[in-house]
Design an enzyme around this catalytic site. Structure first.
Site, short mmCIF file in Angstrom:
data_model
loop_
_atom_site.label_atom_id
_atom_site.label_comp_id
_atom_site.label_asym_id
_atom_site.label_seq_id
_atom_site.Cartn_x
_atom_site.Cartn_y
_atom_site.Cartn_z
N TYR A 154 0.85 -1.19 0.00
CA TYR A 154 0.00 0.00 0.00
C TYR A 154 0.89 1.24 0.00
O TYR A 154 1.65 1.46 0.93
CB TYR A 154 -0.90 -0.04 1.24
CG TYR A 154 -1.95 1.05 1.34
CD1 TYR A 154 -2.25 1.91 0.28
CD2 TYR A 154 -2.67 1.21 2.52
CE1 TYR A 154 -3.22 2.89 0.40
CE2 TYR A 154 -3.65 2.18 2.64
CZ TYR A 154 -3.92 3.02 1.59
OH TYR A 154 -4.89 3.99 1.71
N LYS A 209 -1.71 -1.32 -3.85
CA LYS A 209 -2.80 -0.37 -3.71
C LYS A 209 -2.16 1.00 -3.88
O LYS A 209 -1.41 1.47 -3.03
CB LYS A 209 -3.47 -0.50 -2.35
CG LYS A 209 -4.61 0.50 -2.12
CD LYS A 209 -5.24 0.33 -0.74
CE LYS A 209 -6.34 1.35 -0.52
NZ LYS A 209 -6.96 1.23 0.83
#
Length: 286
Positions: free
Chosen positions: A133, A161
């Site tokens: 992420y 992400k």
């Protein structure tokens, strides 16, 4: 497994400062019925930093039992002390789930080599799949594309992400996407653009609301019906900024309570209830 589609970083409902497991199970069933592609409990949208250790384990067990293999499950496990993150992952590895979403180390602002070594250590110490992420406006440090390409070469790092906040970096990553590596947007307003540039989907807090429309947009873009997809996108784009006008997930929780999906919009400090002004704005979309 293929990592693609619309994934939900599911909120953690509270009532009287306790985890509301009745509402939590209800949410999981509701979004699986909506055909969400996967769920991510205990992420930042799930207020992971405000979850006690015993609650963490119980949420893991409740999630796995409730999902019952109907969709993939990736748990959020991140932090800024690498060995602590590894120990946290090792505590739950015995459970049957699909992977980990792990945010880049925050606050201490490591360089690119430090970021790479952090994730390599995690990768070396778990057999679970990993989604990285990248959200520099919260962590204080961007994961540059060259680092992402190096991470993509590690066997169990399966995707990212992407909330980098830099359209040029996102476009470069999407146009030069590594093989067998999924790029999800975590920036909800970038969902449509990410898909049209070849992205694999989104991990979207906003998809708690009007879930079917996000899934429909994904399906339409993948079938090359961009004209229809953008019409659905227009119907969503007005709401998304309101969901982030005040700290996430408080606005989402407010709407879920108004929709009858959770019993309380309660958060844990330092998050607080949203303002009356924002409530009035959100009420227009219910």
């Amino acid at each position: 497994m293929e990592l693609k589609g619309v994934w939900l970083p599911v909120i953690t409902p509270f009532i009287n400062n306790e985890v509301d497991y009745i509402s939590y199970r209800k949410l999981i069933d509701y979004y699986i019925d909506k055909k969400i592609s996967g769920i991510i409990p205990l992420g930042t949208t799930g207020e992971s930093s405000a979850i006690e250790e015993d609650e963490f384990i119980q949420i893991v067990e409740t999630t796995i039992e409730t999902v019952n293999k109907r969709v993939p499950v990736f748990f959020g496990v991140g932090g800024n002390y690498t060995d602590k993150v590894v120990r946290q992952i090792n505590k739950i590895e015995k459970y049957d789930f699909d992977g980990i979403l792990s945010v880049s180390p925050y606050f201490i602002r490591p360089g690119q080599t430090g970021i790479f070594e952090h994730f390599r250590r995690i990768s070396d110490n778990t057999a679970k799949n990993i989604i990285v992420y990248n959200i520099p406006y919260r962590t204080g440090r961007n994961i540059e594309n060259e680092t992402i390409y190096k991470l993509a070469s590690l066997e169990n790092i399966k995707g990212i992400k992407d909330s980098c906040g830099d359209i040029k970096q996102t476009m470069e990553l999407l146009l030069n996407k590594p093989d067998n590596f999924s790029v999800f947007t975590g920036d909800d307003l970038m969902f449509y653009l990410t898909l049209t540039l070849g992205g694999d989907g989104g991990i979207l807090a906003a998809a708690h609301i009007d879930t079917e429309k996000y899934i429909k947009i994904y399906e339409l873009v993948k079938s090359n019906d961009h004209f229809s997809a953008v019409e659905y996108w227009r119907s969503l784009a007005g709401l998304i900024p309101h969901l982030f006008n005040e700290p996430n997930p408080s606005p989402v929780k407010y709407m879920l309570r108004r929709m009858g999906l959770i019993s309380s919009s309660e958060t844990r400090l330092p998050l607080i209830d949203i303002s009356e002004n924002l409530k009035a704005q959100l009420d227009m979309f219910i």
